[in-house]
Design an enzyme around this catalytic site. Structure first.
Site, short mmCIF file in Angstrom:
data_model
loop_
_atom_site.label_atom_id
_atom_site.label_comp_id
_atom_site.label_asym_id
_atom_site.label_seq_id
_atom_site.Cartn_x
_atom_site.Cartn_y
_atom_site.Cartn_z
CE LYS A 1 -1.98 29.65 24.60
NZ LYS A 1 -3.15 29.23 23.82
CD GLU B 1 -10.29 28.32 24.35
OE1 GLU B 1 -10.07 27.38 25.12
OE2 GLU B 1 -9.40 29.09 23.92
N1 PSU Z 1 -5.96 31.28 24.61
C1 PSU Z 1 -6.00 31.94 25.79
N2 PSU Z 1 -5.90 31.19 26.93
C2 PSU Z 1 -5.83 29.81 26.89
C3 PSU Z 1 -5.83 29.12 25.64
C4 PSU Z 1 -5.90 29.92 24.52
O1 PSU Z 1 -6.08 33.17 25.82
O2 PSU Z 1 -5.80 29.19 27.93
C5 PSU Z 1 -5.85 27.61 25.58
C6 PSU Z 1 -6.68 27.20 24.37
O3 PSU Z 1 -7.71 26.37 24.84
C7 PSU Z 1 -5.73 26.44 23.48
C8 PSU Z 1 -4.82 25.83 24.50
O4 PSU Z 1 -6.40 25.49 22.69
O5 PSU Z 1 -4.60 26.93 25.39
C9 PSU Z 1 -3.56 25.27 23.87
O6 PSU Z 1 -3.05 24.28 24.71
P1 PSU Z 1 -1.91 23.30 24.18
O7 PSU Z 1 -0.75 24.19 23.95
O8 PSU Z 1 -1.70 22.30 25.30
O9 PSU Z 1 -2.45 22.68 22.92
#
Ligand code: PSU
Ligand code: MN
Length: 323
Positions: free
Chosen positions: A177, A43
């Protein structure tokens, strides 16, 4: 009857043309897919919003070489120049890494990002869409999005979870996370029908930490065993699976310490009134500052480890196809 067939053909042609206009599978990736060589989707939100410059650029490049060294072709996904690209090139990756205000696109933002004609980094959710359309079956990231803490008072659940349920893709991540409500995240994955497979563990990893105290029902220790579960899930017509890979021991942090950092970062979220798409990048950034950069080191190490496992899984899934 003939008109029906002609109409169907016209509709299929229209669909193909429309798809070609917006989905750009780059030659190296397309060739690997048609030759049935392993491909791993990656990604771009973690490049544009998850890690600071220049570590983001170094990590994006490094992760691609880790995938290559393990014998697979990397396909970094992002919207570039209004097209959903599968296999961003070196210049595009650099643009995403340097860009201060590149948009962040989840699945629902893709159409608008494409129509806008510019660039957008794809989250796990949006990258799952692209991987599925391109026929890529394994995707590696750091940690997926999930249920944010404080669900009693406000609801914020990443679209990553629902998209994973819909797309037949095996996603390798170090759990979800650490800034999230991990028990809540596991509950939503269960509701959505997404199997969570511990890779070499019977516990859900907590991103920077190997342990969360949350047990998993399924553990595998070898890529072949994971591939058998993955294939069985798809043969049943089901969607995505989460392969939960704990961070490498040398890079992993202490859960008690991480909890304290996350608590402080969440206090800052409240005073800065951050919400929506900005929340996850804000929290990761704040935790990193508070840890003196140690969470960043763990983050980079676990992304690399997940990419290496992704390459092994992609090969193992293909080997099962061959029988
Ligand atoms: N994992 C990481 N760093 C990130 C993310 C995931 O180590 O920045 C990102 C991914 O792209 C994931 C997003 O889809 O954070 C989730 O964002 P939200 O909580 O707004 O859906
Ligand atoms: Mn959210």
């Amino acid at each position: 009857m003939r008109t029906d067939k002609a109409a169907l053909r016209a509709a299929a042609l229209h669909y193909d043309t429309a798809m070609r206009d917006l989905l750009d599978i780059r030659p190296e990736v397309a060739e690997a897919l048609s030759a049935k060589r392993p491909v791993v989707a990656l990604e771009s939100t973690l490049i544009a919003h998850g890690l600071p410059y220049p570590r983001n650029l170094e990590t994006a490049r490094r992760v691609e070489s880790v995938v290559r060294e393990a014998g697979a072709v990397p396909a970094t996904v992002g919207v570039a120049g209004g097209r959903l690209c599968v296999g961003l090139n070196a210049q595009e990756i650099e643009r995403f890494a340097r860009g201060r205000d590149t948009a962040k696109a989840s699945g629902r933002d893709l159409a608008a990002a494409i129509a806008g004609g510019g660039d957008a980094a794809t989250t796990v959710a949006a990258t799952l869409v692209a991987a599925h359309l391109a026929g890529i079956r394994v995707f590696a990231t750091g940690g997926i999005g999930g249920v944010h803490r404080g669900r009693g008072s406000h609801l914020d659940v990443s679209a990553d979870l629902a998209e994973l349920a819909r797309r037949p893709v095996a996603l390798v991540s170090a759990g979800a996370k650490a800034i999230l409500d991990l028990a809540g995240t596991l509950e939503v994955l269960e509701t959505q029908g997404v199997p969570v497979i511990g890779y070499g563990t019977n516990e859900f990893p907590a991103f920077y930490c190997r342990q969360s105290g949350l047990p998993l029902d399924v553990q595998v220790d070898r890529p072949e065993a994971a591939a058998r579960l993955i294939q069985a899930h798809w043969t049943l017509g089901l969607g995505g699976l989460l392969i939960a890979n704990p961070p490498p021991g040398a890079a992993a942090l202490d859960p008690v310490e991480v909890e304290a950092l996350v608590g402080r970062a969440l206090d800052d979220v409240r005073s800065a009134r951050v919400g929506g798409k900005r929340l996850t990048p804000f929290l990761l950034d704040r935790v990193n500052e508070l840890s003196g950069g140690r969470t960043l080191e763990a983050n980079v190490a676990l992304i690399e480890a997940n990419a290496a496992l992704g390459a092994e899984l992609a090969a193992a899934v293909l080997a099962l196809d061959r029988g």
